[in-house]
Design an enzyme around this catalytic site. Structure first.
Site, PDB file in Angstrom:
ATOM      1  N   SER A 242      13.266  22.407 -55.560  1.00 19.70           N
ATOM      2  CA  SER A 242      13.031  21.058 -56.071  1.00 19.70           C
ATOM      3  C   SER A 242      13.971  20.783 -57.233  1.00 19.70           C
ATOM      4  O   SER A 242      13.916  21.470 -58.265  1.00 19.70           O
ATOM      5  CB  SER A 242      11.582  20.926 -56.530  1.00 19.70           C
ATOM      6  OG  SER A 242      11.461  19.796 -57.369  1.00 19.70           O
TER       7      SER A 242
ATOM      8  N   HIS B 130      14.709  19.616 -52.062  1.00 17.20           N
ATOM      9  CA  HIS B 130      13.485  18.825 -52.240  1.00 17.20           C
ATOM     10  C   HIS B 130      13.722  17.826 -53.371  1.00 17.20           C
ATOM     11  O   HIS B 130      14.070  18.204 -54.498  1.00 17.20           O
ATOM     12  CB  HIS B 130      12.317  19.759 -52.556  1.00 17.20           C
ATOM     13  CG  HIS B 130      10.989  19.079 -52.611  1.00 17.20           C
ATOM     14  ND1 HIS B 130      10.291  18.717 -51.488  1.00 17.20           N
ATOM     15  CD2 HIS B 130      10.223  18.698 -53.670  1.00 17.20           C
ATOM     16  CE1 HIS B 130       9.151  18.148 -51.842  1.00 17.20           C
ATOM     17  NE2 HIS B 130       9.090  18.112 -53.164  1.00 17.20           N
TER      18      HIS B 130
HETATM   19  C1  DX5 Z   1       5.396  18.124 -58.496  1.00 13.61           C
HETATM   20  C2  DX5 Z   1       6.574  18.071 -57.546  1.00 13.61           C
HETATM   21  C3  DX5 Z   1       7.108  19.407 -57.239  1.00 13.61           C
HETATM   22  C4  DX5 Z   1       7.648  20.200 -58.412  1.00 13.61           C
HETATM   23  C5  DX5 Z   1       7.363  21.659 -58.134  1.00 13.61           C
HETATM   24  O1  DX5 Z   1       4.718  16.937 -58.457  1.00 13.61           O
HETATM   25  O2  DX5 Z   1       6.206  17.456 -56.328  1.00 13.61           O
HETATM   26  O3  DX5 Z   1       8.073  19.362 -56.183  1.00 13.61           O
HETATM   27  O4  DX5 Z   1       9.009  20.005 -58.644  1.00 13.61           O
HETATM   28  O5  DX5 Z   1       7.679  22.411 -59.256  1.00 13.61           O
HETATM   29  P1  DX5 Z   1       7.219  23.932 -59.424  1.00 13.61           P
HETATM   30  O6  DX5 Z   1       7.812  24.705 -58.282  1.00 13.61           O
HETATM   31  O7  DX5 Z   1       7.820  24.295 -60.743  1.00 13.61           O
HETATM   32  O8  DX5 Z   1       5.730  23.969 -59.406  1.00 13.61           O
HETATM   33 ZN    ZN Z   2       7.563  17.646 -54.555  1.00 12.27          ZN
END
Ligand code: DX5
Ligand code: ZN
Length: 217
Positions: free
Chosen positions: A7, A32
């Site tokens: 992400s 992502h």
């Molecule tokens: C949160 C986002 C995620 C986020 C995940 O609302 O949808 O995609 O970036 O981040 P991590 O992997 O750090 O939990």
């Molecule tokens: Zn997400």
């Protein structure tokens, strides 16, 4: 095959092209892309202009996660801006509009997905099982990176994998939130095949190693 979808919410956005090239070389399959409107979730992130710029500098699969109210207003724009898959939250509109939203994405020749917040039960996905390419199960409350993986989402993953078995076995099952080398194997064991990871990839200096670590179980 297990796919990694780092992400970019956790990336250095001033150097987005380099960040994405880094994860491509590191072996990630998807990028992502988190879109937040400050209404559906209490945070803001990036949107159409950033997606458009990113599309110009990579061939990677762009997995767009829309955390916005009434996404039907914008899905065609996200398709035109270069998304390969557009994912909308079930909680963001009426069932009838969600159906129309998915149709709009398909009509643009793109893949479509639905996302379930932690409080939304697996059964809510039932009417859409045959209409989507991917189902995303949030394993944290959407809105922020760096939160803890919610273990009680594992049963929801199992239920969805089972529901898909007969109706749409090729449908991907993605998890998002708190994915690390410790939680990744649990999600995969429960049926997930696409793993979103923000902090666990972009928070590390060596992204190739971070991706290997998450996959290595
Ligand atoms: C949160 C986002 C995620 C986020 C995940 O609302 O949808 O995609 O970036 O981040 P991590 O992997 O750090 O939990
Ligand atoms: Zn997400």
């Amino acid at each position: 095959m297990i796919k990694l979808a780092p992400s970019i919410l956790a990336a250095d956005l001033a150097h987005l092209a380099d960040e994405v090239e880094d994860i491509r070389l590191g072996g990630a399959e998807y990028v992502h892309f988190d879109v937040m409107d400050g209404v559906f979730v209490p945070n803001l992130s990036m949107g159409l202009p950033v997606l458009k710029s990113l599309r110009k500098c990579t061939d990677m699969f762009l997995d767009v996660h829309l955390m916005i109210e009434t996404p039907i207003r914008y899905v065609e724009h996200f398709c035109d801006a270069g998304a390969d898959l557009v994912n909308v939250h079930l909680e963001a509109d009426s069932p009838e509009n969600i159906r129309l939203t998915l149709e709009k994405i398909r009509a643009k020749g793109k893949k479509c997905g639905i996302t379930l917040k932690p409080a939304t039960p697996a059964e809510a996905a039932e009417p859409y099982l045959g209409l989507v390419d991917l189902i995303l199960v949030m394993t944290v409350e959407p809105g922020f990176g760096g939160q803890r993986f919610m273990m009680d989402m594992l049963d929801k993953l199992r239920a969805l994998r089972k529901m898909l078995e007969t109706v749409n076995p090729g449908c991907e099952l993605e998890v998002d939130g708190g994915i690390t080398r410790e939680t990744a194997p649990l999600a995969v064991e429960a049926g997930a095949n696409v793993l979103v990871a923000g902090s666990a990839v972009f928070g590390q200096a060596d992204r190739a190693k971070a991706i290997r670590d998450i996959r290595n179980f």
